[in-house]
Design a protein around this motif. Structure first.
Motif, PDB file in Angstrom:
ATOM      1  N   ILE A 218       0.903  -1.157   0.000  1.00 30.66           N
ATOM      2  CA  ILE A 218       0.000   0.000   0.000  1.00 30.66           C
ATOM      3  C   ILE A 218       0.940   1.204   0.000  1.00 30.66           C
ATOM      4  N   VAL A 219       0.966   1.909  -1.130  1.00 25.67           N
ATOM      5  CA  VAL A 219       2.051   2.857  -1.379  1.00 25.67           C
ATOM      6  C   VAL A 219       1.608   4.304  -1.211  1.00 25.67           C
ATOM      7  N   GLY A 220       2.307   5.018  -0.324  1.00 27.51           N
ATOM      8  CA  GLY A 220       2.053   6.446  -0.144  1.00 27.51           C
ATOM      9  C   GLY A 220       3.258   7.251  -0.576  1.00 27.51           C
ATOM     10  N   ASP A 221       3.182   8.577  -0.436  1.00 25.87           N
ATOM     11  CA  ASP A 221       4.266   9.443  -0.885  1.00 25.87           C
ATOM     12  C   ASP A 221       5.584   9.138  -0.193  1.00 25.87           C
ATOM     13  N   ASN A 222       5.537   9.059   1.146  1.00 24.85           N
ATOM     14  CA  ASN A 222       6.779   8.726   1.832  1.00 24.85           C
ATOM     15  C   ASN A 222       6.532   7.734   2.945  1.00 24.85           C
ATOM     16  N   ARG A 223       5.515   6.922   2.735  1.00 25.22           N
ATOM     17  CA  ARG A 223       5.209   5.900   3.717  1.00 25.22           C
ATOM     18  C   ARG A 223       4.650   4.677   3.024  1.00 25.22           C
ATOM     19  N   LEU A 224       5.022   3.529   3.527  1.00 28.08           N
ATOM     20  CA  LEU A 224       4.597   2.284   2.890  1.00 28.08           C
ATOM     21  C   LEU A 224       3.916   1.388   3.918  1.00 28.08           C
ATOM     22  N   GLY A 225       2.895   0.705   3.460  1.00 24.09           N
ATOM     23  CA  GLY A 225       2.275  -0.309   4.299  1.00 24.09           C
ATOM     24  C   GLY A 225       2.005  -1.526   3.439  1.00 24.09           C
ATOM     25  N   CYS A 226       1.291  -2.495   3.990  1.00 24.22           N
ATOM     26  CA  CYS A 226       0.901  -3.629   3.161  1.00 24.22           C
ATOM     27  C   CYS A 226      -0.381  -4.227   3.706  1.00 24.22           C
ATOM     28  N   GLU A 227      -1.074  -4.950   2.828  1.00 23.39           N
ATOM     29  CA  GLU A 227      -2.247  -5.694   3.265  1.00 23.39           C
ATOM     30  C   GLU A 227      -1.882  -7.168   3.305  1.00 23.39           C
ATOM     31  N   ALA A 228      -2.221  -7.819   4.406  1.00 19.52           N
ATOM     32  CA  ALA A 228      -2.014  -9.258   4.541  1.00 19.52           C
ATOM     33  C   ALA A 228      -3.241  -9.966   3.983  1.00 19.52           C
ATOM     34  N   LEU A 229      -3.021 -10.916   3.079  1.00 16.86           N
ATOM     35  CA  LEU A 229      -4.141 -11.629   2.454  1.00 16.86           C
ATOM     36  C   LEU A 229      -3.926 -13.131   2.569  1.00 16.86           C
ATOM     37  N   LEU A 230      -4.987 -13.819   2.915  1.00 15.25           N
ATOM     38  CA  LEU A 230      -4.911 -15.257   3.165  1.00 15.25           C
ATOM     39  C   LEU A 230      -4.932 -16.050   1.850  1.00 15.25           C
ATOM     40  N   ARG A 231      -4.136 -17.108   1.805  1.00 12.48           N
ATOM     41  CA  ARG A 231      -4.131 -18.025   0.663  1.00 12.48           C
ATOM     42  C   ARG A 231      -4.266 -19.452   1.160  1.00 12.48           C
ATOM     43  N   TRP A 232      -5.002 -20.262   0.380  1.00 13.42           N
ATOM     44  CA  TRP A 232      -5.183 -21.663   0.746  1.00 13.42           C
ATOM     45  C   TRP A 232      -4.851 -22.559  -0.436  1.00 13.42           C
ATOM     46  N   HIS A 233      -3.875 -23.435  -0.245  1.00 12.59           N
ATOM     47  CA  HIS A 233      -3.577 -24.441  -1.262  1.00 12.59           C
ATOM     48  C   HIS A 233      -3.823 -25.817  -0.690  1.00 12.59           C
ATOM     49  N   ASN A 234      -4.681 -26.575  -1.403  1.00 10.05           N
ATOM     50  CA  ASN A 234      -4.972 -27.948  -1.001  1.00 10.05           C
ATOM     51  C   ASN A 234      -4.599 -28.875  -2.154  1.00 10.05           C
ATOM     52  N   ASP A 235      -3.962 -29.995  -1.826  1.00 11.89           N
ATOM     53  CA  ASP A 235      -3.471 -30.874  -2.893  1.00 11.89           C
ATOM     54  C   ASP A 235      -4.584 -31.356  -3.824  1.00 11.89           C
ATOM     55  N   ALA A 236      -5.734 -31.701  -3.249  1.00 11.51           N
ATOM     56  CA  ALA A 236      -6.832 -32.189  -4.086  1.00 11.51           C
ATOM     57  C   ALA A 236      -7.571 -31.041  -4.786  1.00 11.51           C
ATOM     58  N   LEU A 237      -7.737 -29.932  -4.121  1.00 12.04           N
ATOM     59  CA  LEU A 237      -8.565 -28.833  -4.658  1.00 12.04           C
ATOM     60  C   LEU A 237      -7.760 -27.781  -5.401  1.00 12.04           C
ATOM     61  N   GLY A 238      -6.460 -27.797  -5.209  1.00 12.05           N
ATOM     62  CA  GLY A 238      -5.625 -26.760  -5.825  1.00 12.05           C
ATOM     63  C   GLY A 238      -5.657 -25.486  -5.005  1.00 12.05           C
ATOM     64  N   GLU A 239      -5.444 -24.361  -5.690  1.00  9.27           N
ATOM     65  CA  GLU A 239      -5.465 -23.062  -5.026  1.00  9.27           C
ATOM     66  C   GLU A 239      -6.924 -22.597  -4.945  1.00  9.27           C
ATOM     67  N   VAL A 240      -7.428 -22.380  -3.739  1.00  8.00           N
ATOM     68  CA  VAL A 240      -8.810 -21.933  -3.587  1.00  8.00           C
ATOM     69  C   VAL A 240      -8.809 -20.448  -3.214  1.00  8.00           C
ATOM     70  N   SER A 241      -9.630 -19.653  -3.887  1.00  6.37           N
ATOM     71  CA  SER A 241      -9.665 -18.200  -3.644  1.00  6.37           C
ATOM     72  C   SER A 241     -10.317 -17.875  -2.294  1.00  6.37           C
ATOM     73  N   PRO A 242      -9.800 -16.850  -1.606  1.00  9.13           N
ATOM     74  CA  PRO A 242     -10.456 -16.435  -0.358  1.00  9.13           C
ATOM     75  C   PRO A 242     -11.896 -15.988  -0.577  1.00  9.13           C
ATOM     76  N   VAL A 243     -12.199 -15.523  -1.774  1.00  8.14           N
ATOM     77  CA  VAL A 243     -13.584 -15.142  -2.086  1.00  8.14           C
ATOM     78  C   VAL A 243     -14.507 -16.347  -1.894  1.00  8.14           C
ATOM     79  N   ASP A 244     -13.985 -17.555  -2.156  1.00 10.63           N
ATOM     80  CA  ASP A 244     -14.776 -18.777  -1.982  1.00 10.63           C
ATOM     81  C   ASP A 244     -14.679 -19.357  -0.574  1.00 10.63           C
ATOM     82  N   PHE A 245     -13.469 -19.366   0.010  1.00 12.93           N
ATOM     83  CA  PHE A 245     -13.370 -20.101   1.284  1.00 12.93           C
ATOM     84  C   PHE A 245     -13.609 -19.243   2.530  1.00 12.93           C
ATOM     85  N   ILE A 246     -13.460 -17.923   2.428  1.00 14.17           N
ATOM     86  CA  ILE A 246     -13.725 -17.097   3.618  1.00 14.17           C
ATOM     87  C   ILE A 246     -15.206 -17.173   4.051  1.00 14.17           C
ATOM     88  N   PRO A 247     -16.156 -17.002   3.125  1.00 13.60           N
ATOM     89  CA  PRO A 247     -17.569 -17.102   3.552  1.00 13.60           C
ATOM     90  C   PRO A 247     -17.902 -18.457   4.170  1.00 13.60           C
TER      91      PRO A 247
END
Ligand code: C2E
Ligand code: MG
Ligand code: MG
Ligand code: MG
Length: 283
Positions: free
Chosen positions: A47-76
């Motif tokens: 998250i980029v500002g003029d002289n300050r930086l931050g970041c957003e932490a985002l969850l990821r889920w990888h399952n061997d059988a299901l592959g990469e599942v989007s947080p849009v699907d698994f969070i709810p």
């Protein structure tokens, strides 16, 4: 004939519904074990500002059988199953420990933003959790922002309002996420002790050409700055969008233009590069 068609239709739907139910229960089963099986990871987006930086932490889920599942699907689903509490605690802890490490490395102001779902506020004492995680990781409260969506505020609950107020007193930042979608009520901006406003990427994607979006964003930015809210634009993908947002006085931008969400190691490289850039501009 019609009857026959109807029956075929019915059969089709039951098969589809059955498949759907099967897939769903497979997903649920896997989700129950995801945390213990160490299938979750956290990625970070600048998250980029003029002289300050931050970041957003985002969850990821990888399952061997299901592959990469989007947080849009698994969070709810995690919210429904009550798994979001354990997951939310885990992400918060990871993000704060990581932010502390980056703070030590760069000695620069920095913040990490963590998404908290409405289920967490309803079923868990978020204040106590945040206090504990900040203590355990020795991260200053000012370096943490919680991102909440309008569904948290739409609950209209005194308990949630109290939790948010306590968090602000501690010094934790509070961002309203995806602003402009859902049940945007300007009343929320007054009632709740927010410190940041994130404009949903739906309003950014047609910039700089779409005149209506330009008008809306310009109005949101000037309203937010009068309310002392820091404005962040989500989903910034092109240099032209960035230039326009800067011209309109947007404080921070986030999106693929700067970087996609990436591993802690990749984000660290971005952080060190950004630091060199800002150091130079000060000379
Ligand atoms: P969000 O909080 O609004 O996060 C921003 C989403 O926009 C992320 O999707 C991010 O990858 C995506 N994005 C960022 N820049 C761009 C861009 O330039 N273009 C486009 N098209 N997309 C961009 P992601 O990671 O798939 O997450 C989706 C949603 O899942 C998040 O939306 C958030 O609501 C939820 N989520 C993710 N991690 C967590 C978590 O740890 N806890 C909770 N409660 N929710 C989470
Ligand atoms: Mg967010
Ligand atoms: Mg968002
Ligand atoms: Mg969004």
């Amino acid at each position: 004939k019609a009857k026959e068609n109807g029956r075929n239709c019915f059969q089709f739907f039951t098969t589809a519904m059955h498949e759907h139910a099967k897939a769903r229960s497979q997903l649920e089963g896997a989700l129950h074990r995801a945390l213990a099986n160490q299938e979750l990871r956290v990625v970070y987006q600048p998250i980029v500002g003029d002289n300050r930086l931050g970041c957003e932490a985002l969850l990821r889920w990888h399952n061997d059988a299901l592959g990469e599942v989007s947080p849009v699907d698994f969070i709810p689903i995690s919210e429904e199953l009550g798994l979001i509490m354990a997951m939310g605690e885990w992400v918060l802890y990871q993000a704060c420990a990581q932010a502390r490490a980056w703070l030590n490395k760069t000695q620069q102001p920095f913040f990490v933003s963590v998404n908290v779902s409405s289920t967490q506020f309803k079923r868990q004492n978020v204040v106590a959790l945040v206090e504990k995680v900040l203590r355990d990781t020795s991260l200053p409260a000012e370096c943490l922002t919680l991102e909440i969506t309008e569904t948290v505020l739409a609950d209209n609950s005194d308990d949630i309002e109290r939790q948010l107020e306590q968090l602000r007193v501690m010094g934790v930042g509070l961002a309203i996420d995806d602003f402009g979608t859902g049940y945007s009520s300007l009343g929320y901006l007054k009632r709740f002790p927010l410190s940041k406003l994130k404009i949903d990427r739906a309003f950014i994607k047609d910039l700089p050409d779409d005149e209506e979006d330009k008008t809306l964003i310009s109005a949101i930015i000037s309203m937010a700055s009068k309310l002392n809210l820091i404005v962040i634009a989500e989903g910034v993908e092109t240099p032209a969008q960035l230039a326009l947002l800067q011209q309109l006085g947007c404080d921070y931008t986030q999106g693929y233009l700067h970087s996609k969400p990436s591993s802690a190691a990749e984000f660290e490289a971005f952080l060190l590069k950004y630091q060199t850039r800002t150091d130079h501009s000060q000379i």
